[in-house]
Structures are given as structure tokens and as C-alpha cells.
Design an enzyme around this catalytic site. Structure first.
Site, PDB file in Angstrom:
ATOM      1  N   ASP A  84      -0.035  10.671  -4.631  1.00 20.99           N
ATOM      2  CA  ASP A  84       0.687  11.323  -3.841  1.00 20.99           C
ATOM      3  C   ASP A  84       1.122  12.695  -4.792  1.00 20.99           C
ATOM      4  OD1 ASP A  84       2.968  10.999  -1.750  1.00 20.99           O
ATOM      5  OD2 ASP A  84       4.184  11.714  -3.426  1.00 20.99           O
ATOM      6  N   ASN A 119      -2.455  19.113  -1.501  1.00 23.29           N
ATOM      7  CA  ASN A 119      -3.229  18.291  -0.979  1.00 23.29           C
ATOM      8  C   ASN A 119      -3.139  18.613   0.755  1.00 23.29           C
ATOM      9  OD1 ASN A 119      -4.064  15.357   0.483  1.00 23.29           O
ATOM     10  ND2 ASN A 119      -5.451  16.105  -0.798  1.00 23.29           N
ATOM     11  N   SER A 139      -6.755   5.586   3.670  1.00 20.12           N
ATOM     12  CA  SER A 139      -6.843   4.816   2.495  1.00 20.12           C
ATOM     13  C   SER A 139      -7.369   3.180   3.047  1.00 20.12           C
ATOM     14  CB  SER A 139      -5.650   4.711   1.872  1.00 20.12           C
ATOM     15  OG  SER A 139      -5.644   6.034   0.870  1.00 20.12           O
ATOM     16  N   LYS A 180       5.207   1.825  -3.286  1.00 14.88           N
ATOM     17  CA  LYS A 180       5.168   3.082  -3.523  1.00 14.88           C
ATOM     18  C   LYS A 180       5.500   3.027  -5.299  1.00 14.88           C
ATOM     19  CE  LYS A 180       4.670   7.253  -2.451  1.00 14.88           C
ATOM     20  NZ  LYS A 180       3.774   8.103  -1.335  1.00 14.88           N
ATOM     21  N   LYS A 210       5.491   3.043   8.349  1.00 19.53           N
ATOM     22  CA  LYS A 210       4.283   4.150   8.617  1.00 19.53           C
ATOM     23  C   LYS A 210       3.042   3.425   8.536  1.00 19.53           C
ATOM     24  CE  LYS A 210       4.174   7.632   5.604  1.00 19.53           C
ATOM     25  NZ  LYS A 210       3.996   8.416   4.682  1.00 19.53           N
ATOM     26  N   THR A 222      -4.609  13.610   5.126  1.00 21.06           N
ATOM     27  CA  THR A 222      -3.409  13.704   5.791  1.00 21.06           C
ATOM     28  C   THR A 222      -2.999  14.752   6.318  1.00 21.06           C
ATOM     29  OG1 THR A 222      -2.769  12.366   3.776  1.00 21.06           O
ATOM     30  CG2 THR A 222      -1.220  13.346   4.377  1.00 21.06           C
ATOM     31  N   LYS A 230       0.836  -1.390  -0.002  1.00 23.15           N
ATOM     32  CA  LYS A 230       0.063   0.033  -0.058  1.00 23.15           C
ATOM     33  C   LYS A 230       1.001   1.211   0.078  1.00 23.15           C
ATOM     34  CE  LYS A 230      -3.926   2.130   0.355  1.00 23.15           C
ATOM     35  NZ  LYS A 230      -3.816   2.729  -1.035  1.00 23.15           N
TER      36      LYS A 230
HETATM   37  P1  NDP Z   1       0.509  17.752  -4.134  1.00 27.21           P
HETATM   38  O1  NDP Z   1       0.907  17.354  -5.521  1.00 27.21           O
HETATM   39  O2  NDP Z   1      -0.833  18.061  -3.912  1.00 27.21           O
HETATM   40  O3  NDP Z   1       1.307  19.131  -3.487  1.00 27.21           O
HETATM   41  C1  NDP Z   1       2.542  19.177  -3.512  1.00 27.21           C
HETATM   42  C2  NDP Z   1       3.109  20.816  -3.126  1.00 27.21           C
HETATM   43  O4  NDP Z   1       4.599  20.712  -2.731  1.00 27.21           O
HETATM   44  C3  NDP Z   1       2.655  21.641  -4.314  1.00 27.21           C
HETATM   45  O5  NDP Z   1       2.362  22.836  -3.585  1.00 27.21           O
HETATM   46  C4  NDP Z   1       4.075  21.822  -5.041  1.00 27.21           C
HETATM   47  O6  NDP Z   1       4.349  23.012  -5.594  1.00 27.21           O
HETATM   48  C5  NDP Z   1       5.065  21.636  -3.932  1.00 27.21           C
HETATM   49  N1  NDP Z   1       6.268  21.085  -4.107  1.00 27.21           N
HETATM   50  C6  NDP Z   1       6.554  20.078  -4.825  1.00 27.21           C
HETATM   51  N2  NDP Z   1       7.892  19.630  -5.118  1.00 27.21           N
HETATM   52  C7  NDP Z   1       8.460  20.694  -4.530  1.00 27.21           C
HETATM   53  C8  NDP Z   1       9.692  21.318  -4.516  1.00 27.21           C
HETATM   54  N3  NDP Z   1      10.632  20.548  -5.224  1.00 27.21           N
HETATM   55  N4  NDP Z   1      10.035  22.613  -3.891  1.00 27.21           N
HETATM   56  C9  NDP Z   1       8.996  23.306  -3.334  1.00 27.21           C
HETATM   57  N5  NDP Z   1       7.730  22.718  -3.314  1.00 27.21           N
HETATM   58  C10 NDP Z   1       7.460  21.726  -4.006  1.00 27.21           C
HETATM   59  O7  NDP Z   1       0.967  16.779  -3.166  1.00 27.21           O
HETATM   60  P2  NDP Z   1       0.662  16.228  -1.684  1.00 27.21           P
HETATM   61  O8  NDP Z   1       0.109  17.516  -0.992  1.00 27.21           O
HETATM   62  O9  NDP Z   1      -0.222  15.158  -2.017  1.00 27.21           O
HETATM   63  O10 NDP Z   1       2.132  15.717  -1.091  1.00 27.21           O
HETATM   64  C11 NDP Z   1       2.821  16.843  -0.473  1.00 27.21           C
HETATM   65  C12 NDP Z   1       3.744  15.800   0.465  1.00 27.21           C
HETATM   66  O11 NDP Z   1       3.212  14.911   1.425  1.00 27.21           O
HETATM   67  C13 NDP Z   1       4.647  14.881  -0.251  1.00 27.21           C
HETATM   68  O12 NDP Z   1       5.941  14.592   0.328  1.00 27.21           O
HETATM   69  C14 NDP Z   1       3.796  13.554  -0.184  1.00 27.21           C
HETATM   70  O13 NDP Z   1       4.731  12.396  -0.357  1.00 27.21           O
HETATM   71  C15 NDP Z   1       3.414  13.595   1.165  1.00 27.21           C
HETATM   72  N6  NDP Z   1       2.358  12.832   1.572  1.00 27.21           N
HETATM   73  C16 NDP Z   1       1.189  12.956   1.071  1.00 27.21           C
HETATM   74  C17 NDP Z   1       0.053  12.121   1.218  1.00 27.21           C
HETATM   75  C18 NDP Z   1      -1.382  12.167   0.763  1.00 27.21           C
HETATM   76  O14 NDP Z   1      -2.232  11.689   1.028  1.00 27.21           O
HETATM   77  N7  NDP Z   1      -1.614  13.140  -0.677  1.00 27.21           N
HETATM   78  C19 NDP Z   1       0.083  11.088   2.072  1.00 27.21           C
HETATM   79  C20 NDP Z   1       1.333  11.039   3.000  1.00 27.21           C
HETATM   80  C21 NDP Z   1       2.340  12.026   2.591  1.00 27.21           C
HETATM   81  P3  NDP Z   1       4.180  22.850  -7.250  1.00 27.21           P
HETATM   82  O15 NDP Z   1       2.783  22.810  -7.604  1.00 27.21           O
HETATM   83  O16 NDP Z   1       5.033  24.200  -7.613  1.00 27.21           O
HETATM   84  O17 NDP Z   1       5.119  21.714  -7.584  1.00 27.21           O
END
Ligand code: NDP
Length: 446
Positions: free
Chosen positions: A166, A241, A378, A126, A114, A210, A90
Site C-alpha cells: 500500500d 503505484n 493479489s 490491513k 471491497k 490497481t 487480505k
Molecule cells: P504509493 O506510496 O505508491 O504512492 C502514494 C502517492 O500519493 C505518492 O505520490 C504520494 O506522494 C501521494 N501522497 C501520499 N500521502 C499524501 C498526502 N497526504 N497528500 C498528497 N499526496 C499524498 O501508494 P499507492 O499508489 O500504492 O496508493 C495510493 C492510494 O491507493 C492509497 O489510498 C492506497 O490505499 C490506495 N490503494 C492502493 C492499492 C495498491 O495496489 N497499491 C490498492 C488499492 C488502493 P509522496 O511521495 O509525496 O508521499
């Protein structure tokens, strides 16, 4: 590190050359397991460490698709099925140009522990692709997702491997992938993907989970230290997200989020970020965070996303991506009087940053524990799918909160048991490891 753990670490680096993020994630876990191996020689005898750092299966595949101009494009797809001791693999799918084996392996490895912490029967995995959805039309994203699933479908299933979203993979992408899976299989296997739409097997509160979960666990940690979010100034990096729903829950609990970001830079709104504007820009228009100023000219925009940590705050919630908060940023946070750091993203703090945070006795909850609410919900979605049922938002939210409070309690109790009171990194790593390691012993050498 003990000689044994160091030997395992050296082999990981040798066998997985050039995968810096994977090395970093393994080192962080292995370092905290030293007291476990002193107490339990049976894990060494059973080769648990040697087995747990090697994925059960790694799938890499070609993803060809055609863009709107008729050009043939080729991306690379990945699914790393890391550990199925306690349940089906998962973990999410990430679509981002930076994706390569080392990123997917780091995320898959973290996911093992986790998922164990959530108390749900889910293994670790993943996947993703170096495809960049940014700037692509809906048609292009759909054709990519269909091609991606045309290969992936043979490797996944409700009892085998259950991907989710993700970075770069939200409801739209999950929809296109689920449609293609269903078409190929001629079977409505709702439990094959999570993060689905509410009309077709999705769970209420999964979108929020999350971000909400992060705030629930940080709130529990604050309460345990006679504090709360009420009246606190909070900085949240990212505006995806996780960041959006973390911001919403902080605001509900009486905190003030003054900055959010994307990879282009951050906005600072001393009166408090207006979340409706952020949601419109990011969820509806798929725009850039700097557009926030068009609606709120009194806010400031700084075209450097990492500079967000210069904003003075009580609580810092990195919710964007790995290694986004380094040693200097951590020092700045400490100088500015931060009291707590909670990781919404996976591995957002560099090892040096974590050292600064811990050396200064800042309350700190690592991503493995702090962002587990997404995968936990999930798993709740999978339960509802298996029952052909759908729970109310409140039912799911109550379960989510319960899970997060339990994770906090488990991590802090385990840290105490191993003589490292208050160290939630050690507590989370050890508690997750023990559950998986004991199961691997029960199931024999496989
Ligand atoms: P999204 O794609 O919804 O959002 C990612 C955000 O992070 C965007 O604002 C993006 O900006 C920014 N970002 C991405 N890459 C970079 C970078 N190199 N430098 C600065 N900002 C960056 O992703 P999520 O919110 O789903 O995921 C965010 C984090 O949370 C990740 O590490 C993910 O693995 C983790 N996570 C997510 C879960 C989920 O349920 N969604 C669960 C557990 C962990 P831009 O649009 O400019 O790229």
C-alpha cells in the site's frame, strides 16, 4: 439513519475514541445499508452489524531497528484482522508517518466489502506502521522490514492472513519482508504475501492492476453512459503505484492526463504528462514530482497538492490518499464541467465532496469498487502460487478486466434493486455487505 443503525454508529464512536477515519468509513457504509435492514430483519437478529464493525483480532507491536548512524529507533506496527467470513484476511501494509489505529481500521473495514465485491474468497484486513521510508537508505528500510516481519510472521500465513503493499510499501519492501518470513519459517510459503517479484512467485500485471482496474471500471461506467476516454482531459492525483498505471491506461485509451502530483505539489503539462519521466523520477530515482520540470520546462509546478483539483478536466481520478478531495474541490470540479470521478485511492473524497458530486449527477465510482483491481489481482497471485504456476500478462489482464466489469455490473444492478439507480456507493456497499452477512449467518455466531 434508522434508530437501530444510529445506535450501532454511536457505539462505534464510543468504543473507538479518536479514530475519525474509522468513524467516517463505518458511517458511509452503515448509511447505505438502511434499505437492507428494512428488507431483511434476520441480519439484525444475527447481530451482523454489531459483529462486522468489531475486528476479529487487532495486533499492535513494537518495531525496533538501528539506523545508519547506529541510533536505536522504535516504530509501531499494526495488523488488524477484520473479517475472515469468506476467506483469509487480505489487505495491504501501509508505511507512512500518519499511520495509527484509526487509519488501519478504516482501511481494514473497507477491505471487507471491497474483497467481497471481487468475487474471490478473501476476507478483510490491513496493517502497517508509522515508519516513514522516505529519505531512508536501502539498508535502513531492510532492517526495518526484517524487524517488522520478525513479529508479524507469527500472525500470518497463506491460509490465515496474506498482506500486500500500500502507500510506502512496494516491491522492495515486500522483498525484504518475504526474505525474513522465509528465513524464520524455513518454508517457501509463496502465498503468504502478494506483490512479490516475478522471479519468486509474483504475478504479472499485479504492479499495474490497481491503476488499470480503476480505468477499466471508469471506462465501463462511461460506456454505460454513451461516453469514453477518447479525447477526454484527465487529472490524476498522486504519482505512486496507482497513479502511474492509471495514467498509462488512460493514455492507451486515448485520454490526455494533464496533471499528476505528490504530497509536495502538482505538475500541469497541457500537452499531456510524459509518463516515462514520471516513472524515472518516482520508480527509479525515488525523487519529487517537481523534478519533472527539469526535463519539461514548459510544464508548470504548483507547490500545493490539493490545488490539483483546480485544473479543468473531464475525468478526475484521485489516486493519492484519504480525504484529499474536499467539498470546495468538488465544487470547482463541477464548475469546470467534470463528467466523472473515479477513486483510485481509498476514501479520497470527503463525505461533503461525495454529496456535491452526487447532487450534481456526476458519474462517480467509489474506491471500494474502483480500486478493487489490486486486491483482485493479489487473489489471482495467490491462485497461481497455490497451483505452482504462472500466467501470462494477457491472461491476468483479461481476468482483471472481467472482474472490474463484473464489479460495475454488480454494483449498478444492486443499486437498481434497492431503488437507487446509478448510486454506485449504495450498490457497492450493499452488494459487498450481503455476501459477507449471509456467510456470517451460515457460519453461526463466531
Ligand atoms: P504509493 O506510496 O505508491 O504512492 C502514494 C502517492 O500519493 C505518492 O505520490 C504520494 O506522494 C501521494 N501522497 C501520499 N500521502 C499524501 C498526502 N497526504 N497528500 C498528497 N499526496 C499524498 O501508494 P499507492 O499508489 O500504492 O496508493 C495510493 C492510494 O491507493 C492509497 O489510498 C492506497 O490505499 C490506495 N490503494 C492502493 C492499492 C495498491 O495496489 N497499491 C490498492 C488499492 C488502493 P509522496 O511521495 O509525496 O508521499
Amino acid at each position: 439513519m434508522s434508530n437501530y443503525i444510529e445506535e450501532v454508529m454511536t457505539k462505534v464512536v464510543e468504543r473507538n475514541p479518536g479514530e475519525a477515519e474509522f468513524h467516517q468509513a463505518v458511517k458511509e457504509v452503515l448509511e447505505s445499508l438502511e434499505p437492507v435492514f428494512e428488507k431483511h430483519p434476520e441480519y439484525r437478529e444475527a447481530g451482523i452489524l454489531e459483529r462486522i464493525v468489531e475486528p476479529e483480532r487487532q495486533i499492535i507491536f513494537r518495531v525496533p531497528w538501528v539506523d545508519d548512524e547506529g541510533n536505536v529507533k522504535v516504530n509501531r506496527g499494526f495488523r488488524i484482522e477484520f473479517n475472515s467470513a469468506i476467506g483469509p484476511y487480505k489487505g495491504g501494509l501501509r508505511f507512512h508517518p500518519s499511520v495509527y489505529t484509526g487509519i488501519i481500521k478504516f482501511l481494514g473495514f473497507e477491505q471487507i466489502f471491497k474483497n467481497a465485491l471481487t468475487g474471490r474468497p478473501i476476507g478483510g484486513g490491513k496493517g502497517g506502521s508509522d515508519f516513514d521510508p522516505k529519505g531512508k537508505s536501502d539498508g535502513e528500510v531492510m532492517r526495518f522490514c526484517q524487524s517488522f516481519m520478525t513479529e508479524l510472521y507469527r500472525h500470518i500465513g497463506p491460509n490465515t492472513d496474506v498482506p500486500a503493499g500500500d502507500i510506502g510499501v512496494g516491491g522492495r519492501e515486500i522483498g525484504y519482508m518475504f526474505g525474513q518470513y522465509k528465513r524464520i519459517k524455513n518454508s517457501f510459503d509463496a502465498g503468504v504475501l502478494t506483490g512479490k517479484g516475478l522471479n519468486w512467485g509474483g504475478s504479472l500485471a499485479r504492479t499495474e492492476a490497481t491503476g488499470y482496474g480503476l480505468v477499466y471500471i471508469v471506462d465501463e461506467m462511461l460506456k454505460d453512459n454513451s461516453q469514453s476516454f477518447e479525447g477526454k482531459t484527465v487529472v490524476v492525483s498522486g504519482s505512486g503505484n496507482v497513479a502511474i498505471y492509471a495514467t498509462q491506461k488512460v493514455q492507451e485509451l486515448g485520454g490526455k492526463v494533464v496533471a499528476v502530483s505528490d504530497s509536495g505539489g502538482y505538475v500541469y503539462d497541457p500537452e499531456g504528462i510524459k509518463l516515462d519521466t514520471v516513472r524515472r523520477i518516482k520508480e527509479v530515482e525515488r525523487g519529487r514530482i517537481k523534478e519533472y520540470l527539469e526535463s519539461h520546462p514548459e510544464a508548470e509546478y504548483v507547490a500545493d497538492s490539493t490545488a490539483i483539483w483546480n485544473v479543468k478536466c473531464d475525468v478526475a481520478l484521485p489516486c493519492a490518499t484519504q480525504n484529499e478531495l474536499d467539498e470546495d474541490a468538488a465544487k470547482t470540479l463541477v464548475e469546470n464541467g467534470v463528467i466523472a470521478v473515479g477513486e483510485g485511492a481509498n476514501m479520497p473524497c470527503t463525505p461533503e465532496a461525495v454529496e456535491v458530486i452526487q447532487d450534481n449527477s456526476i458519474l462517480y465510482v467509489p474506491g471500494k469498487a474502483a480500486n478493487a483491481g489490486g486486491v483482485a489481482t493479489s487473489a489471482l497471485e495467490m491462485t497461481q502460487n497455490a497451483m505452482w504456476d504462472a500466467w501470462t500478462f494477457e491472461e491476468v489482464d483479461v481476468k482483471l478486466k472481467d472482474i472490474m466489469v463484473n464489479i460495475y455490473k454488480t454494483a449498478s444492478k444492486t443499486a437498481k434493486e434497492y431503488g437507487m439507480e446509478g448510486d454506485l456507493v449504495a450498490g457497492a456497499n450493499i452488494a459487498g455487505f450481503l455476501k459477507v452477512a449471509d456467510t456470517m449467518i451460515d457460519q453461526g455466531v463466531i
